[in-house]
Design an enzyme around this catalytic site. Structure first.
Site, PDB file in Angstrom:
ATOM      1  N   PHE A   1       1.373  -2.992   4.626  1.00  0.00           N
ATOM      2  CA  PHE A   1       1.684  -4.307   5.175  1.00  0.00           C
ATOM      3  C   PHE A   1       3.185  -4.556   4.992  1.00  0.00           C
ATOM      4  O   PHE A   1       3.784  -4.162   3.987  1.00  0.00           O
ATOM      5  CB  PHE A   1       0.907  -5.394   4.436  1.00  0.00           C
ATOM      6  CG  PHE A   1      -0.505  -5.576   4.931  1.00  0.00           C
ATOM      7  CD1 PHE A   1      -0.991  -4.917   6.049  1.00  0.00           C
ATOM      8  CD2 PHE A   1      -1.366  -6.433   4.264  1.00  0.00           C
ATOM      9  CE1 PHE A   1      -2.285  -5.098   6.503  1.00  0.00           C
ATOM     10  CE2 PHE A   1      -2.668  -6.622   4.702  1.00  0.00           C
ATOM     11  CZ  PHE A   1      -3.127  -5.961   5.821  1.00  0.00           C
TER      12      PHE A   1
ATOM     13  N   LYS B   1     -10.003   7.584   1.015  1.00  0.00           N
ATOM     14  CA  LYS B   1     -10.378   6.185   0.779  1.00  0.00           C
ATOM     15  C   LYS B   1     -11.856   5.973   1.058  1.00  0.00           C
ATOM     16  O   LYS B   1     -12.465   5.032   0.556  1.00  0.00           O
ATOM     17  CB  LYS B   1      -9.537   5.251   1.647  1.00  0.00           C
ATOM     18  CG  LYS B   1      -8.080   5.105   1.205  1.00  0.00           C
ATOM     19  CD  LYS B   1      -7.355   4.087   2.082  1.00  0.00           C
ATOM     20  CE  LYS B   1      -5.909   3.910   1.641  1.00  0.00           C
ATOM     21  NZ  LYS B   1      -5.067   5.085   1.934  1.00  0.00           N
TER      22      LYS B   1
ATOM     23  N   GLU C   1      -2.461   5.446  13.351  1.00  0.00           N
ATOM     24  CA  GLU C   1      -2.118   6.665  12.615  1.00  0.00           C
ATOM     25  C   GLU C   1      -2.439   7.914  13.434  1.00  0.00           C
ATOM     26  O   GLU C   1      -1.637   8.861  13.476  1.00  0.00           O
ATOM     27  CB  GLU C   1      -2.858   6.700  11.282  1.00  0.00           C
ATOM     28  CG  GLU C   1      -2.443   7.859  10.388  1.00  0.00           C
ATOM     29  CD  GLU C   1      -2.932   7.718   8.964  1.00  0.00           C
ATOM     30  OE1 GLU C   1      -2.411   8.451   8.084  1.00  0.00           O
ATOM     31  OE2 GLU C   1      -3.817   6.878   8.703  1.00  0.00           O
TER      32      GLU C   1
ATOM     33  N   HIS D   1      -3.525   7.839   5.701  1.00  0.00           N
ATOM     34  CA  HIS D   1      -3.642   6.517   5.091  1.00  0.00           C
ATOM     35  C   HIS D   1      -5.062   6.007   5.319  1.00  0.00           C
ATOM     36  O   HIS D   1      -5.679   5.456   4.407  1.00  0.00           O
ATOM     37  CB  HIS D   1      -2.601   5.571   5.674  1.00  0.00           C
ATOM     38  CG  HIS D   1      -2.473   4.291   4.923  1.00  0.00           C
ATOM     39  ND1 HIS D   1      -2.152   4.246   3.585  1.00  0.00           N
ATOM     40  CD2 HIS D   1      -2.645   2.993   5.305  1.00  0.00           C
ATOM     41  CE1 HIS D   1      -2.121   2.978   3.174  1.00  0.00           C
ATOM     42  NE2 HIS D   1      -2.431   2.207   4.200  1.00  0.00           N
TER      43      HIS D   1
ATOM     44  N   CYS E   1       0.808  -1.228   0.000  1.00  0.00           N
ATOM     45  CA  CYS E   1       0.000   0.000   0.000  1.00  0.00           C
ATOM     46  C   CYS E   1       0.839   1.276   0.000  1.00  0.00           C
ATOM     47  O   CYS E   1       0.283   2.372  -0.114  1.00  0.00           O
ATOM     48  CB  CYS E   1      -0.918   0.009   1.211  1.00  0.00           C
ATOM     49  SG  CYS E   1      -1.817  -1.537   1.431  1.00  0.00           S
TER      50      CYS E   1
END
Length: 402
Positions: free
Chosen positions: A390, A326, A305, A294, A162
């Protein structure tokens, strides 16, 4: 160190097939997530995604091209065309050898791979198309961009899950800074919305079946998306000399590794990446006005975060505006940082901060100003784009108003 600016941007993603369309959707808080339309969707438990709607590959590419271009390559080429057109650059003569491309992707030609596994293992075919390897390899999109625009300098692909796009853009900026190149096309592309791609993510049990609601107490997980974003990065003096429109300056970049867990994020790794980007840019934390988070919509990511932002910014964290786009376009995996960088450009250039849509109830562990549901006007001079992948791989870009 030479300074790096952005002189072109292009995209295709669930919110729009161009930068203007995408920014309009972000300003409106429009959701590009909906029912997933792929083969065998009835065999999936997760049936929503941020899909590029109404896309017809034959409207953009001929038969010969399509024999070579996986969907992720197509998205990258369409985005690059918009970015190069806006920049006004022709890669001729000596510039061709001083220009390159660094592109991020995680899955590469996953649609090609999925189709051909079916052909061989399900349908029992003993032959596949001779161009399957050139279609599915991760560097295919970068290579086709280099060939399309005669980019003869550094050209390669970054695959760091990502964080792929942010890593790619950071490396492109560093090449210009240090004199290895004068112009770089960079960003990321991903097209993982095929049966095998979605089924694999289902196995992680982090996927939502209803919506992506980052930082919300009622969040139920992440939602996959697809698409691409490509930018023209250029040495600042060169851009000024040719009278180019400068969209923003790439002021800083940092990358860190958690060196911890393969899927669980680390606050400390994120802190070092955010603080490192500020240090690289020579900026005090108080200069930052906006962070494109993120913000995946998973509890582990969101809380980690937010904790990292508090650690880096202290009392200033309460005055920052933070959002996760997102919530609108889904998680584009290796392409996500590139599309999200558009929200940073919008904040810097237009003074409009994209919202975090779908927000319902506050999570006490994410008690920051996450711009819930409705876009906001604000003067932003410095914006950060976070990417935490990840494998514990973190990459943060700092952009400054031109």
């Amino acid at each position: 160190m030479r300074r790096v600016v952005i002189t072109g941007a292009g995209t295709i993603n669930p919110l729009g097939a161009s930068v203007p369309a995408t920014l309009d959707a972000m300003q409106e808080g429009r959701c590009g997530i909906g029912p997933l339309e792929i083969r065998d969707v009835d065999r999936l438990s997760v049936r929503i995604a941020g899909q590029v709607g109404g896309y017809d590959e034959t409207a953009h590419f001929d038969r010969q091209q399509l024999s070579l271009y996986d969907r992720f390559t197509q998205f990258a080429l369409l985005s690059a065309a918009e970015a190069v057109a806006q920049s006004g650059i022709a890669f001729n003569g000596a510039l061709a050898e001083r220009a390159g491309v660094v592109l991020g992707t995680s899955g590469g030609g996953l649609n090609t791979q999925d189709d051909n596994y079916r052909a061989v293992y399900e349908e029992g075919k003993n032959r596949v198309h001779p161009f399957i390897v050139p279609r599915l390899m991760n560097n295919a999109a970068a290579s086709h961009i280099s060939m399309t625009y005669n980019l003869q300098g550094p050209s390669f692909t970054v695959a760091s899950a990502c964080a792929s796009s942010n890593h790619a853009m950071g490396q492109a900026a560093q090449m210009i800074r240090t004199g290895l190149a004068d112009v770089m096309l960079t960003g990321g592309s991903e097209a993982m919305l095929c049966f095998g791609g979605v089924k694999a993510w289902e196995g992680l049990r982090v996927m939502s079946k209803e919506a992506c609601r980052p930082f919300c107490a009622t969040r139920t997980g992440m939602v996959q998306g697809e698409g691409a974003g490509v930018f023209v990065f250029e040495e600042r003096d060169r851009a000024l000399a040719r009278g180019a429109e400068i969209l923003a300056e790439v002021a800083g970049f940092a990358m860190t590794s958690d060196a911890g867990d393969i899927v669980t994020p680390s606050r400390h790794g994120a802190v070092r990446a955010i603080a490192g980007a500020l240090r690289d840019a020579g900026l005090a934390p108080e200069r930052v006005g906006y962070i494109n988070a993120h913000g995946t919509g998973t509890t582990a990511n969101d809380r980690t975060e937010c904790a990292a932002v508090r650690d880096v910014f202290g009392g200033h964290a309460e005055r920052l505006v933070i959002s996760s786009t997102k919530s609108m376009h889904g998680h584009l995996i290796g392409g996500t940082g590139a599309v999200e960088l558009l929200a940073c450009l919008m904040a810097l250039r237009d003074g409009i901060v994209a919202p975090t849509i779908g927000y319902r109830e506050p999570d006490p562990d994410c008690a920051l100003d996450i711009v819930p549901n409705v876009a906001r006007e604000a003067r932003i001079d410095v914006a950060l784009s976070n990417a935490f992948a990840f494998g514990g791989l973190n990459a943060v870009l700092a952009l400054a108003r031109a």
